[in-house]
Write a protein that holds these residues in place. Structure first.
Motif, PDB file in Angstrom:
ATOM      1  N   UNK A  14       0.805  -1.207   0.000  1.00  0.00           N
ATOM      2  CA  UNK A  14       0.000   0.000   0.000  1.00  0.00           C
ATOM      3  C   UNK A  14       0.844   1.265   0.000  1.00  0.00           C
ATOM      4  N   UNK A  15       2.037   1.222   0.564  1.00  0.00           N
ATOM      5  CA  UNK A  15       2.903   2.390   0.660  1.00  0.00           C
ATOM      6  C   UNK A  15       3.768   2.546  -0.592  1.00  0.00           C
ATOM      7  N   UNK A  16       4.129   1.454  -1.240  1.00  0.00           N
ATOM      8  CA  UNK A  16       5.010   1.511  -2.408  1.00  0.00           C
ATOM      9  C   UNK A  16       4.310   2.242  -3.550  1.00  0.00           C
ATOM     10  N   UNK A  17       5.007   3.155  -4.202  1.00  0.00           N
ATOM     11  CA  UNK A  17       4.391   3.879  -5.322  1.00  0.00           C
ATOM     12  C   UNK A  17       4.198   2.933  -6.512  1.00  0.00           C
ATOM     13  N   UNK A  18       3.161   3.157  -7.291  1.00  0.00           N
ATOM     14  CA  UNK A  18       2.966   2.301  -8.469  1.00  0.00           C
ATOM     15  C   UNK A  18       4.042   2.593  -9.517  1.00  0.00           C
ATOM     16  N   UNK A  19       4.451   1.572 -10.226  1.00  0.00           N
ATOM     17  CA  UNK A  19       5.461   1.741 -11.267  1.00  0.00           C
ATOM     18  C   UNK A  19       4.808   2.339 -12.501  1.00  0.00           C
ATOM     19  N   UNK A  20       5.519   3.239 -13.135  1.00  0.00           N
ATOM     20  CA  UNK A  20       5.001   3.831 -14.366  1.00  0.00           C
ATOM     21  C   UNK A  20       6.174   4.196 -15.261  1.00  0.00           C
ATOM     22  N   UNK A  21       5.880   4.328 -16.536  1.00  0.00           N
ATOM     23  CA  UNK A  21       6.902   4.721 -17.497  1.00  0.00           C
ATOM     24  C   UNK A  21       6.226   5.414 -18.661  1.00  0.00           C
ATOM     25  N   UNK A  22       6.968   6.301 -19.311  1.00  0.00           N
ATOM     26  CA  UNK A  22       6.453   6.947 -20.496  1.00  0.00           C
ATOM     27  C   UNK A  22       6.832   6.107 -21.704  1.00  0.00           C
ATOM     28  N   UNK A  23       5.901   5.945 -22.621  1.00  0.00           N
ATOM     29  CA  UNK A  23       6.157   5.237 -23.864  1.00  0.00           C
ATOM     30  C   UNK A  23       5.767   6.175 -24.995  1.00  0.00           C
ATOM     31  N   UNK A  24       6.678   6.349 -25.929  1.00  0.00           N
ATOM     32  CA  UNK A  24       6.459   7.238 -27.054  1.00  0.00           C
ATOM     33  C   UNK A  24       6.257   6.414 -28.323  1.00  0.00           C
ATOM     34  N   UNK A  25       5.193   6.707 -29.064  1.00  0.00           N
ATOM     35  CA  UNK A  25       4.941   6.050 -30.339  1.00  0.00           C
ATOM     36  C   UNK A  25       5.472   6.961 -31.430  1.00  0.00           C
ATOM     37  N   UNK A  26       6.438   6.456 -32.174  1.00  0.00           N
ATOM     38  CA  UNK A  26       7.095   7.253 -33.206  1.00  0.00           C
ATOM     39  C   UNK A  26       6.954   6.550 -34.548  1.00  0.00           C
ATOM     40  N   UNK A  27       7.413   7.210 -35.590  1.00  0.00           N
ATOM     41  CA  UNK A  27       7.416   6.655 -36.934  1.00  0.00           C
ATOM     42  C   UNK A  27       8.860   6.294 -37.269  1.00  0.00           C
ATOM     43  N   UNK A  28       9.111   5.019 -37.623  1.00  0.00           N
ATOM     44  CA  UNK A  28      10.448   4.554 -37.967  1.00  0.00           C
ATOM     45  C   UNK A  28      10.895   5.075 -39.322  1.00  0.00           C
ATOM     46  N   UNK A  29      12.126   4.763 -39.691  1.00  0.00           N
ATOM     47  CA  UNK A  29      12.701   5.252 -40.942  1.00  0.00           C
ATOM     48  C   UNK A  29      11.950   4.744 -42.165  1.00  0.00           C
ATOM     49  N   UNK A  30      11.354   3.558 -42.065  1.00  0.00           N
ATOM     50  CA  UNK A  30      10.623   2.981 -43.195  1.00  0.00           C
ATOM     51  C   UNK A  30       9.119   3.138 -43.030  1.00  0.00           C
ATOM     52  N   UNK A  31       8.673   3.992 -42.102  1.00  0.00           N
ATOM     53  CA  UNK A  31       7.257   4.254 -41.921  1.00  0.00           C
ATOM     54  C   UNK A  31       6.562   3.338 -40.939  1.00  0.00           C
ATOM     55  N   UNK A  32       7.298   2.424 -40.315  1.00  0.00           N
ATOM     56  CA  UNK A  32       6.692   1.493 -39.365  1.00  0.00           C
ATOM     57  C   UNK A  32       6.520   2.151 -38.000  1.00  0.00           C
ATOM     58  N   UNK A  33       5.591   1.612 -37.206  1.00  0.00           N
ATOM     59  CA  UNK A  33       5.392   2.106 -35.845  1.00  0.00           C
ATOM     60  C   UNK A  33       6.603   1.721 -35.003  1.00  0.00           C
ATOM     61  N   UNK A  34       7.067   2.646 -34.181  1.00  0.00           N
ATOM     62  CA  UNK A  34       8.233   2.422 -33.339  1.00  0.00           C
ATOM     63  C   UNK A  34       7.892   2.903 -31.937  1.00  0.00           C
ATOM     64  N   UNK A  35       7.988   2.027 -30.960  1.00  0.00           N
ATOM     65  CA  UNK A  35       7.701   2.372 -29.568  1.00  0.00           C
ATOM     66  C   UNK A  35       9.022   2.453 -28.818  1.00  0.00           C
ATOM     67  N   UNK A  36       9.231   3.553 -28.080  1.00  0.00           N
ATOM     68  CA  UNK A  36      10.477   3.722 -27.344  1.00  0.00           C
ATOM     69  C   UNK A  36      10.216   4.499 -26.068  1.00  0.00           C
ATOM     70  N   UNK A  37      11.173   4.455 -25.154  1.00  0.00           N
ATOM     71  CA  UNK A  37      10.989   5.106 -23.857  1.00  0.00           C
ATOM     72  C   UNK A  37      11.628   6.491 -23.798  1.00  0.00           C
ATOM     73  N   UNK A  38      11.882   7.107 -24.938  1.00  0.00           N
ATOM     74  CA  UNK A  38      12.411   8.458 -24.993  1.00  0.00           C
ATOM     75  C   UNK A  38      11.738   9.183 -26.162  1.00  0.00           C
ATOM     76  N   UNK A  39      11.742  10.514 -26.167  1.00  0.00           N
ATOM     77  CA  UNK A  39      11.013  11.271 -27.192  1.00  0.00           C
ATOM     78  C   UNK A  39      11.421  10.917 -28.611  1.00  0.00           C
ATOM     79  N   UNK A  40      10.499  11.097 -29.533  1.00  0.00           N
ATOM     80  CA  UNK A  40      10.691  10.715 -30.933  1.00  0.00           C
ATOM     81  C   UNK A  40      11.816  11.481 -31.626  1.00  0.00           C
ATOM     82  N   UNK A  41      12.142  12.673 -31.159  1.00  0.00           N
ATOM     83  CA  UNK A  41      13.168  13.462 -31.826  1.00  0.00           C
ATOM     84  C   UNK A  41      14.556  12.854 -31.696  1.00  0.00           C
ATOM     85  N   UNK A  42      14.733  11.877 -30.803  1.00  0.00           N
ATOM     86  CA  UNK A  42      16.018  11.218 -30.623  1.00  0.00           C
ATOM     87  C   UNK A  42      15.974   9.845 -31.272  1.00  0.00           C
ATOM     88  N   UNK A  43      17.030   9.496 -32.035  1.00  0.00           N
ATOM     89  CA  UNK A  43      17.092   8.171 -32.641  1.00  0.00           C
ATOM     90  C   UNK A  43      17.492   7.120 -31.621  1.00  0.00           C
TER      91      UNK A  43
END
Length: 139
Positions: A14-43
């Motif tokens: 009850x005291x432990x904070x819930x785990x969370x993370x940011x997930x960014x959905x980006x567009x890959x080099x060939x147009x495919x969906x790319x999920x990463x844990x940092x903003x899309x502007x970074x490769x």
């Protein structure tokens, strides 16, 4: 004693904070969906931003999200064609890069897998696995 163990056990959850993370959905080099844990502007985490601000762009232009190349009307730009064969390429991709082989032969290495070898003169050859994908390149 058992009651104390239950209280301790449940208080930790009850005291432990819930785990969370940011997930960014980006567009890959060939147009495919790319999920990463940092903003899309970074490769990658060590990479530089793809959109570097210049004098012609306002900060809002740089910060605006990229549009998918799939949604953009008009002719599509194809990615730059590789100049050398790579592991995993198909026979068609190798033929498009190096052309027709001067010689082809089949070999059965010690592991019993049959493989095709394309030779390009005396110095270059490509070995294909049973799935007709590049397994080795000799230059």
């Amino acid at each position: 004693m058992l009651k104390f163990a239950y209280i301790l056990f449940f208080s930790v959850f009850l005291v432990a904070p819930p785990a969370s993370a940011e997930v960014f959905k980006c567009i890959g080099k060939k147009g495919e969906d790319l999920y990463q844990n940092f903003p899309c502007q970074f490769e990658s985490m060590g990479g530089m931003p793809r959109d570097v601000a210049d004098a012609k762009k306002s900060p809002t232009d740089v910060a605006s999200p990229k549009k998918s190349t799939i949604d953009v009307p008009g002719p599509k730009k194809s990615p730059a064609a590789p100049v050398e064969p790579r592991i995993g390429m198909t026979t068609e991709e190798v033929r498009a890069i190096w052309g027709e082989p001067t010689d082809t032969r089949w070999e059965e290495p010690g592991d019993g897998d049959l493989s095709e070898i394309w030779s390009y003169g005396a110095s270059r050859s490509v070995r294909f696995d049973r799935k007709r994908r590049v397994a080795a390149i000799q230059q």
